[in-house]
Each structure stands twice: as C-alpha cells, then as structure tokens.
Design an enzyme around this catalytic site. Structure first.
Site, short mmCIF file in Angstrom:
data_model
loop_
_atom_site.label_atom_id
_atom_site.label_comp_id
_atom_site.label_asym_id
_atom_site.label_seq_id
_atom_site.Cartn_x
_atom_site.Cartn_y
_atom_site.Cartn_z
N ASP A 104 0.87 -1.18 0.00
CA ASP A 104 0.00 0.00 0.00
C ASP A 104 0.90 1.23 0.00
O ASP A 104 2.14 1.11 -0.15
CB ASP A 104 -1.01 -0.04 1.15
CG ASP A 104 -0.40 0.32 2.52
OD1 ASP A 104 0.84 0.45 2.62
OD2 ASP A 104 -1.17 0.47 3.48
N HIS A 105 0.29 2.39 0.18
CA HIS A 105 1.06 3.63 0.14
C HIS A 105 2.14 3.70 1.23
O HIS A 105 3.19 4.28 1.01
CB HIS A 105 0.11 4.83 0.27
CG HIS A 105 -0.81 4.74 1.44
ND1 HIS A 105 -1.82 3.81 1.53
CD2 HIS A 105 -0.87 5.46 2.60
CE1 HIS A 105 -2.47 3.96 2.68
NE2 HIS A 105 -1.91 4.94 3.34
N ARG B 105 7.52 -32.61 12.60
CA ARG B 105 6.74 -31.84 13.60
C ARG B 105 6.30 -30.50 13.02
O ARG B 105 5.20 -30.02 13.31
CB ARG B 105 7.54 -31.65 14.89
CG ARG B 105 8.74 -30.75 14.81
CD ARG B 105 9.49 -30.74 16.16
NE ARG B 105 10.50 -29.72 16.25
CZ ARG B 105 11.71 -29.77 15.65
NH1 ARG B 105 12.02 -30.81 14.90
NH2 ARG B 105 12.58 -28.80 15.79
N HIS B 106 7.12 -29.92 12.18
CA HIS B 106 6.72 -28.65 11.57
C HIS B 106 5.65 -28.86 10.50
O HIS B 106 4.70 -28.08 10.42
CB HIS B 106 7.94 -27.94 11.00
CG HIS B 106 8.93 -27.53 12.05
ND1 HIS B 106 8.57 -26.84 13.18
CD2 HIS B 106 10.27 -27.74 12.15
CE1 HIS B 106 9.63 -26.62 13.93
NE2 HIS B 106 10.68 -27.17 13.33
N HIS C 285 10.38 -23.29 9.91
CA HIS C 285 9.35 -23.89 10.77
C HIS C 285 7.95 -23.80 10.20
O HIS C 285 7.15 -24.70 10.39
CB HIS C 285 9.34 -23.21 12.14
CG HIS C 285 10.58 -23.46 12.95
ND1 HIS C 285 10.63 -23.25 14.31
CD2 HIS C 285 11.82 -23.89 12.60
CE1 HIS C 285 11.84 -23.54 14.77
NE2 HIS C 285 12.58 -23.92 13.75
N CYS D 49 3.13 -2.89 4.00
CA CYS D 49 2.31 -1.71 4.30
C CYS D 49 3.08 -0.88 5.31
O CYS D 49 4.28 -1.10 5.49
CB CYS D 49 0.91 -2.11 4.78
SG CYS D 49 0.82 -2.93 6.38
N GLY D 50 2.44 0.06 5.97
CA GLY D 50 3.18 0.93 6.88
C GLY D 50 3.85 0.15 8.00
O GLY D 50 5.02 0.32 8.29
N THR D 51 3.07 -0.71 8.63
CA THR D 51 3.59 -1.53 9.73
C THR D 51 3.86 -2.97 9.32
O THR D 51 4.55 -3.69 10.04
CB THR D 51 2.56 -1.59 10.87
OG1 THR D 51 1.34 -2.14 10.33
CG2 THR D 51 2.30 -0.21 11.46
N GLY D 52 3.23 -3.42 8.25
CA GLY D 52 3.25 -4.84 7.87
C GLY D 52 2.14 -5.62 8.55
O GLY D 52 1.89 -6.78 8.21
N ILE D 53 1.46 -4.97 9.50
CA ILE D 53 0.46 -5.69 10.30
C ILE D 53 -0.83 -5.90 9.51
O ILE D 53 -1.30 -7.02 9.34
CB ILE D 53 0.18 -4.96 11.62
CG1 ILE D 53 1.45 -4.92 12.49
CG2 ILE D 53 -0.95 -5.65 12.39
CD1 ILE D 53 1.34 -4.03 13.73
N GLY D 54 -1.42 -4.80 9.03
CA GLY D 54 -2.70 -4.92 8.34
C GLY D 54 -2.62 -5.83 7.13
O GLY D 54 -3.49 -6.69 6.91
#
Ligand code: RB5
Length: 145
Positions: free
Chosen positions: A7-8, A132-133, A97, A64-69
């Site tokens: 995004d921007h 396991r992974h 993993h 994005c700005g934080t990478g979170i959204g």
C-alpha cells in the site's frame, strides 16, 4: 516467481526491494500499488495471495506501513502463511518452521538495508521438512484433525 504487493505506506520500501530483486536477477510480478497515494492494503494482500494460490507465483512479499494490516489480510486466505518479519532471525525461522509463503514487512518500521537482508534470508531459506513442523502447518488448515 515472486508476487509483490504494497500500500502507500509500503510503496517506497517496495521500490528498494524491487531494485534488490532486479540486482539479483530474480523475477517478480508487481501487483501494486503504484504510488504513495492512499489505497486499501487488503486489496493488494488478496492480489498477492491469489497469485500464490493459483500457482502463478510461489512466494510473495507484502509491505504496508507496519506490515500488520497487510499480513492480517493475507492470513485470512486459506493456504497463505504470511509472516511479519522485522529481523533475519524471524525470516529464517518462519521458512524453516512455518514454510511461510509470504513475507510481510513494515515500510515505516524497517530501513531498506535491513529489509533486503530479510528478503534475501526469506527467499534463500528452505522449509526444514521436519515432521513436527509439517504436522503443525497441516493443523493450521485442519485444526479439527
Ligand atoms: C496506512 O496508513 C496504514 O494503516 C497501513 O499501511 C498499515 O500500516 C496498516 O496496518
């Protein structure tokens, strides 16, 4: 083939990532956005996720700005495992993993020098293949089993 989306808030860092991929001769498809004009990050998360799920791309990078959204949006798509990374340790671990197929970063969080190291680590670390992974990844999509 690597799918790119931002995004921007991630546009400027994505230009650095693209220059890095170009320097390494790595192929990518750029799904936008194409400027710092405000846009909605879920749109670009879906474009990248769809490219991976359709098989036209095998990995993705979302910024994005934080990478979170943008990582939250991508992770709503079954089969997409988007990992928000701020360092190379996490980028390596999520490939080993989680077999993450999307790297998410924050354009307002990491600088370009670190970002390209994170990209390099993410793209060059294989999934460990350990049972396991693999079992835990399977349980993400099939929690009832
Ligand atoms: C856009 O201002 C910002 O909210 C977006 O880039 C991202 O940080 C959201 O998680």
């Amino acid at each position: 083939m690597i799918a790119l989306g931002c995004d921007h808030g991630g546009y400027e860092l994505m230009q650095e990532v693209k220059a890095y991929l170009d320097s390494k001769g790595l192929e990518y498809k750029d799904f936008g956005c194409s400027s710092t004009e405000a846009v909605d990050y879920p749109v670009y998360a879906r474009k990248v996720g769809n490219a991976i799920l359709e098989g036209t791309c095998d990995k993705g990078i979302l910024i994005c700005g934080t990478g979170i959204g943008i990582s939250i949006a991508a992770n709503k798509m079954p089969g997409i495992r988007a990992a928000l990374c701020t360092d190379c340790f996490c980028a390596e671990a999520t490939r080993l993993h989680n077999d993450a197929n999307v790297l998410a970063m924050g354009g307002r969080v990491v600088g370009p020098g670190l970002a390209v190291k994170i990209v390099d680590t993410f793209l060059n670390t294989p999934f460990s293949g350990e049972e396991r992974h693999a079992r835990r990844i399977h349980l993400i999509e099939h929690p009832e089993e």
